[in-house]
Design a protein around this motif. Sequence first.
Motif, PDB file in Angstrom:
ATOM      1  N   MET A 224     -15.292  21.218  -3.931  1.00  0.00           N
ATOM      2  CA  MET A 224     -15.169  20.110  -3.011  1.00  0.00           C
ATOM      3  C   MET A 224     -14.859  18.827  -3.780  1.00  0.00           C
ATOM      4  O   MET A 224     -15.239  18.681  -4.928  1.00  0.00           O
TER       5      MET A 224
ATOM      6  N   ASN B  17     -18.203  15.936  -0.969  1.00  0.00           N
ATOM      7  CA  ASN B  17     -19.614  16.014  -1.356  1.00  0.00           C
ATOM      8  C   ASN B  17     -20.427  14.910  -0.685  1.00  0.00           C
ATOM      9  O   ASN B  17     -21.532  15.138  -0.192  1.00  0.00           O
TER      10      ASN B  17
ATOM     11  N   SER C 140     -28.109  25.747  -1.770  1.00  0.00           N
ATOM     12  CA  SER C 140     -27.580  27.007  -2.294  1.00  0.00           C
ATOM     13  C   SER C 140     -28.750  27.950  -2.568  1.00  0.00           C
ATOM     14  O   SER C 140     -29.891  27.511  -2.732  1.00  0.00           O
TER      15      SER C 140
ATOM     16  N   ASP D 162     -19.355  15.748  -8.662  1.00  0.00           N
ATOM     17  CA  ASP D 162     -20.306  16.687  -8.043  1.00  0.00           C
ATOM     18  C   ASP D 162     -21.699  16.087  -7.835  1.00  0.00           C
ATOM     19  O   ASP D 162     -22.620  16.784  -7.443  1.00  0.00           O
TER      20      ASP D 162
ATOM     21  N   ALA E 179     -22.099  22.055  -5.392  1.00  0.00           N
ATOM     22  CA  ALA E 179     -21.093  23.031  -5.829  1.00  0.00           C
ATOM     23  C   ALA E 179     -20.765  23.928  -4.640  1.00  0.00           C
ATOM     24  O   ALA E 179     -21.680  24.389  -3.936  1.00  0.00           O
ATOM     25  N   ASP E 180     -19.498  24.145  -4.404  1.00  0.00           N
ATOM     26  CA  ASP E 180     -19.051  25.024  -3.317  1.00  0.00           C
ATOM     27  C   ASP E 180     -19.682  24.655  -1.983  1.00  0.00           C
ATOM     28  O   ASP E 180     -20.144  25.522  -1.228  1.00  0.00           O
TER      29      ASP E 180
ATOM     30  N   ARG F 169     -22.463  23.310  -1.244  1.00  0.00           N
ATOM     31  CA  ARG F 169     -23.901  23.554  -1.162  1.00  0.00           C
ATOM     32  C   ARG F 169     -24.625  22.677  -2.187  1.00  0.00           C
ATOM     33  O   ARG F 169     -24.106  22.401  -3.265  1.00  0.00           O
TER      34      ARG F 169
ATOM     35  N   THR G 139     -27.006  22.270  -5.051  1.00  0.00           N
ATOM     36  CA  THR G 139     -27.525  23.154  -6.098  1.00  0.00           C
ATOM     37  C   THR G 139     -28.712  22.550  -6.839  1.00  0.00           C
ATOM     38  O   THR G 139     -29.460  23.275  -7.480  1.00  0.00           O
TER      39      THR G 139
END
Length: 140
Positions: free
Chosen positions: A1, A6, A30, A81, A110-111, A113, A115
Amino acid sequence: MSTLGNKELIRAVFEQLARGNARALGEALSDDCRWIFPGNWSWAGVWEPKTAVLQGLLRPLMTQFADGYRMEADLVLADEDRVIVQARGYGTTTRGESYHQTYCFLFRIADARITEVIEHCDTALVERVLEPMLGPGEYA
């Protein structure tokens, strides 16, 4: 993303938290996330993974509030991020004590989600008003 993506993810989570929907935060985590309370106080430590965050930290915490807990973001900043949120929270404990907290959260994404969460808050208020929390890895 992207950085903007984010930031929007975290904004959306805090829009739900402002309405009292604490599940929105759990849904954004996540499976391998970790939640960190830095410092030297009774809650300091690292909860990981998501099951430990939910069962050992967030669920026991939310049961301490009579009518739920609301949290509002005052400032949301993002860089790649990382997303930083300055926020305020409002609730009344089951013992009738006011719990108006201030926060600085550092999120890693990350992705799409969350983390990692590093939470800074008024630790003296936590110690004075909330029930003691079992440490990371000690929940039943």
